[in-house]
Design an enzyme around this catalytic site. Structure first.
Site, short mmCIF file in Angstrom:
data_model
loop_
_atom_site.label_atom_id
_atom_site.label_comp_id
_atom_site.label_asym_id
_atom_site.label_seq_id
_atom_site.Cartn_x
_atom_site.Cartn_y
_atom_site.Cartn_z
N ARG A 96 0.53 -1.32 -0.21
CA ARG A 96 -0.10 -0.02 0.12
C ARG A 96 1.20 1.14 0.04
O ARG A 96 2.06 1.24 1.13
CB ARG A 96 -1.24 -0.08 1.03
N HIS A 140 -3.25 10.85 1.07
CA HIS A 140 -3.08 10.82 2.89
C HIS A 140 -2.37 12.05 2.99
O HIS A 140 -0.90 12.14 3.32
CB HIS A 140 -1.65 9.44 2.38
N GLU A 185 -7.36 8.39 6.58
CA GLU A 185 -7.89 8.96 8.09
C GLU A 185 -8.59 10.12 8.18
O GLU A 185 -7.79 10.72 8.35
CB GLU A 185 -6.87 8.27 8.96
N ASN A 314 -7.54 0.78 10.02
CA ASN A 314 -6.22 1.47 10.60
C ASN A 314 -6.89 1.40 12.00
O ASN A 314 -7.52 1.68 13.09
CB ASN A 314 -6.17 2.69 10.22
N TYR A 316 -4.61 0.70 15.49
CA TYR A 316 -3.23 0.93 16.69
C TYR A 316 -3.87 1.26 17.97
O TYR A 316 -3.72 0.18 19.13
CB TYR A 316 -2.38 2.81 16.45
N GLU A 380 -3.51 -0.02 8.04
CA GLU A 380 -2.85 0.16 8.78
C GLU A 380 -3.05 -0.62 10.28
O GLU A 380 -4.07 -1.13 10.75
CB GLU A 380 -2.74 1.63 8.85
C1 FCB Z 1 -1.44 6.61 11.23
C2 FCB Z 1 -1.36 6.63 10.06
C3 FCB Z 1 0.14 7.04 8.96
C4 FCB Z 1 1.32 6.86 9.77
C5 FCB Z 1 0.45 5.99 11.69
C6 FCB Z 1 1.55 6.01 12.45
O1 FCB Z 1 -2.63 7.81 12.10
O2 FCB Z 1 -2.43 6.89 8.65
O3 FCB Z 1 0.59 7.88 8.44
O4 FCB Z 1 1.82 7.98 11.10
O5 FCB Z 1 -0.70 6.50 12.02
#
Ligand code: FCB
Length: 485
Positions: A96, A140, A185, A314, A316, A380
């Site tokens: 990607r 992006h 995002e 995405n 985290y 992500e």
């Molecule tokens: C996300 C972003 C990516 C990267 C990660 C850690 O929010 O899309 O570009 O910075 O976090």
């Protein structure tokens, strides 16, 4: 065949001890890594590229940790062939990347720049020569600065400019692209860019951020039909949203309401209009209170109702929230200023985010229940760690291996329960410019020595590559780092 049918676990009963706990993924699963143009390409002024809001922001003193900029970054613009070679050696079957809008249109309008298109044309061909499926993100976060000079995403016209830009890229490379992500995002682009102002363009206009959010969705809706038409019957168009499951700290009415508001803004604001074609009453009421809804014109929701063929997920970290004291500065959640964020007490990564694979697992349940008709791709998921190169050239990053292992187990469990997950892209292929944090945060499978631009695949890169080649996560892949391969 249903995706769940391809996901199996060897379990304890398997005859081969070494394959105990083997988690097999569905056939054709995409195993990839993700990057973004401004974070890796460098070549800030090469071949007719214009300036983006991130060029401007990074060059504004005080905005980025250590005064870092993306001027050179990982110099991927000049080294893309070697980097694609790395993907191939590791054994990944998908990649990607994002297209830099100001490389295609320096000021965001008009005829495309042939040199910019040619660059991505070559990148795509290089990937395909090595049987690596490209997943192309069109936005992006690097908006041409000339468009920001006209209010950027707060200006409805930017959505139409985006659709034109997307058409140029679709015409140039669409015959070879199966997966498009229009916007990455949009929550960050709208609310970090135009409300809290910690990302480019650094504006603090909480009400305007809702207009920006809407125009980002409109951009998706306007661009999608042209992208689908660039390779009829084959291309899928999606959007990548950042989700954070939200938990209230207590069952008190005030804490429940705090969690409701953050969930609404973080997890529903983009998914509902794009995947259901409607904001719904609760979101409309919230937006009405903060900014009014005048920017949502009659017919706009019909444009969004074209939806997405897949949803990029995405993930985290999750949020734990309670009712808290009202904040006086612009937050990234306008209309939820009186919310406090807490730690759950889980292990934290160097960027401060808590590691919670169970929340990832539950996120898929929620997505499958709320938006059952859309395919999912993890676009992500990854971790920043303190990495260094040992004298022998090795980079030992056991925390990244642990992170990926636990999160891949969550993905597998979700697939086994019926979630329609078609691929997993870890963030990131290589260390890169981590926005406001600059180069301090290393998210890559591959370590970058920014002095020499030398690439050092970390232990996690070998580990992850083996999973990709096996299409399975097995018990043996969690041997102490450095003993694999
Ligand atoms: C996300 C972003 C990516 C990267 C990660 C850690 O929010 O899309 O570009 O910075 O976090």
């Amino acid at each position: 065949m249903s995706p769940a049918a391809g996901a199996s676990s060897g379990g304890q009963a398997g005859p081969d001890a070494a394959r105990r706990d083997t988690l097999v993924f569905p056939p054709d699963f995409m195993w990839g890594a993700a990057t973004a143009a401004y974070q890796i390409e460098g070549a800030a002024d090469d071949d007719g590229k214009g300036r983006s809001i991130w060029d401007t922001f990074a060059h504004t003193p005080g905005r980025i940790a250590n005064g870092d900029t993306g001027d050179i970054a990982a110099d991927h613009y000049h080294r893309y062939k070697d980097d694609v070679g790395l993907l191939s050696v590791l054994g990944l079957n998908a990649y990607r990347f994002s297209v830099s809008w100001p490389r295609i249109q320096a000021d965001g309008t008009g005829a495309p720049n042939p040199a910019g298109l040619d660059y991505y044309d070559r990148l795509v061909d290089t990937l395909l020569e090595r049987a690596i499926t490209p997943l192309v993100t069109l936005y992006h976060w690097d908006l041409p600065q000339a468009l920001e000079d006209r209010e950027g995403w707060r200006n409805r016209d930017t959505a139409y400019r985006f659709a034109e830009y997307a058409e140029h890229v679709g015409e140039a490379i669409g015959d070879r692209i199966r997966y498009w992500v229009t916007i990455n995002e949009p929550w960050c682009a709208a609310f970090l860019g135009y409300s809290s102002g910690v990302h480019a363009p650094g504006v603090q206009d909480p009400a305007g951020a809702f207009a920006a959010a809407h125009h980002l969705m409109l951009a998706h809706g306007l661009a999608a039909p042209g992208l689908r038409a660039s390779n009829p019957g084959t291309s899928s168009v999606g959007v990548a949203l950042n989700f954070s499951p939200v938990q209230p700290r207590s069952e008190s009415a005030a804490d429940l309401d705090a969690a409701r508001r953050i969930h609404l803004l973080q997890n529903r604001l983009f998914a509902d209009p794009i995947l259901r074609g409607s904001y719904g009453a609760e979101l409309r009421e919230h937006i009405e209170q903060v900014s009014g809804t005048g920017h949502i014109r009659p017919g706009d929701e019909d444009i969004l109702a074209g939806g997405a063929d897949f949803l990029g997920v995405n993930y985290y970290t999750p949020y734990l929230v309670s009712a808290g004291p009202e904040k006086t500065y612009p937050t990234a959640w306008p209309g939820a200023e009186e919310v406090a964020f807490h730690l759950k007490g889980l292990p934290r990564t160097v960027i401060g985010w808590e590691v919670d694979p169970d929340a990832f697992r539950r996120l898929f349940d929620w997505l499958s229940a709320e938006y059952p008709d859309v395919d999912l791709v993890v676009t992500e998921n990854g971790v920043a760690t303190f990495d260094r190169v040992d004298p022998d050239g090795a980079v030992h990053d056991p925390e990244r291996i642990d992170f990926l292992f636990s999160h891949l187990r969550a993905v597998h469990a979700a697939i086994a329960d019926g979630a329609n997950i078609r691929g997993y892209f870890t963030w990131s292929l290589m260390d890169n410019f981590e926005w406001a944090e600059g180069y301090a945060m290393r998210f890559g499978l591959v370590f970058i020595d920014y002095e020499t631009q030398q690439r050092f695949p970390k232990d996690s890169a070998h580990w992850y590559g083996r999973i990709a080649r096996d299409n399975a996560v097995s018990g043996t892949t969690v041997l102490p780092s450095g003993t694999e391969e």
